[in-house]
Design an enzyme around this catalytic site. Structure first.
Site: not given
Ligand code: PGA
Length: 260
Positions: A12, A14, A99, A101, A171, A177, A215
């Site tokens: 992903n 982003k 997601h 976000e 998630e 992140g 992560s």
């Molecule tokens: P990350 O994000 O691996 O940077 O923690 C995962 C995601 O939001 O899909």
């Protein structure tokens, strides 16, 4: 308990990437996946403007590309929105929906996520439906209630046949992140809960791929992917470097063979 399901690792990106840098990343991934075991499926979800680039550069590879969102509407006067059918025009395979976000910064409800899931399916895309709890909710002991409600809202609008065609990504918001992944045990526990919830919808739904995200790194991937109900990962930050992403994909291969 062994996990016989094949593994799926999806990047992903982003809101990262530019045309020139993407080319190097996509070519690196396309080349690197050639040495992965066949049971590991790989995808990358890129920003909308780069779908054409992904199609061009990944077209002959085994990497499937996709988008990070789709509109809940089929078409029409929705300025700035992108329809699932438009994404499908670029031979995309996946669309992430829900997601955290999007839920947090764009106020997306689980009901909206459910409609987006339907649009993705109708356009022939595989929706990757994201669910996850905040730190506050985990500490308040409501993790299962939160992710269960998020998943149920989506399952409620799908037929059994449709539900069997989705991918679910767990998630935890506090792990995204932050560098602070859920432990394999924490993740497995929620995955087992989600698996039971999927199975309750119908026997065909029990085996939909359940990805863990938050992560995931080359160092923790193998241990996560070894868990009975973790079928792969949704990878954010580590998907932006071909070497790290490929190492995570390779860990999925190791996990698959260990489980057999
Ligand atoms: P990350 O994000 O691996 O940077 O923690 C995962 C995601 O939001 O899909």
């Amino acid at each position: 308990m062994t996990n016989q399901r094949s593994k799926l690792v999806v990047g992903n990106w982003k809101m990262h990437g530019r045309l020139a840098a993407n080319a190097a990343l996509l070519e690196g991934v396309a080349q690197g996946v050639q040495s992965l075991p066949a049971e590991v499926r790989v995808g990358v979800c890129v920003p909308f403007p780069y779908l054409a680039q992904a199609q061009t550069l990944l077209g002959v590879s085994r990497v499937v590309w996709g988008a990070q969102d789709v509109s809940a509407h089929e078409q029409g006067a929705y300025t700035g929105e992108v329809a699932a059918a438009m994404v499908a025009d670029f031979e995309a395979g996946f669309a992430i929906v829900g997601h955290s976000e999007r839920r947090a910064y764009h106020g997306e409800s689980s009901e909206l996520v459910a409609r987006k899931t339907q649009r993705a399916l109708a356009a022939g895309l595989t929706p990757i439906v994201c669910v996850g709890e905040t730190l506050e909710q985990r500490e308040g002991g409501t993790t299962e209630q939160v992710v269960g409600t998020q998943l149920d809202a989506v399952l409620a609008v799908l037929s059994v046949e449709e539900a069997a065609r989705i991918v679910v990504a767990y998630e935890p918001v506090w792990a995204i992140g932050t560098g602070k992944s859920a432990t394999s045990e924490q993740a497995q526990q929620v995955h087992a809960f989600l698996r039971a919830r999927l199975a309750a919808k119908g026997a065909q739904v029990a085996d939909v791929p359940l990805l863990y995200g938050g992560s995931v790194k080359p160092e923790n991937a193998a241990d996560l992917f070894r868990q009975a109900d973790i079928d792969g990962g949704l990878i954010g930050g580590a998907a932006l470097k071909a070497g790290d992403f490929l190492a995570i994909c390779a860990a999925a291969g190791v996990g698959a063979s260990v489980a057999e």
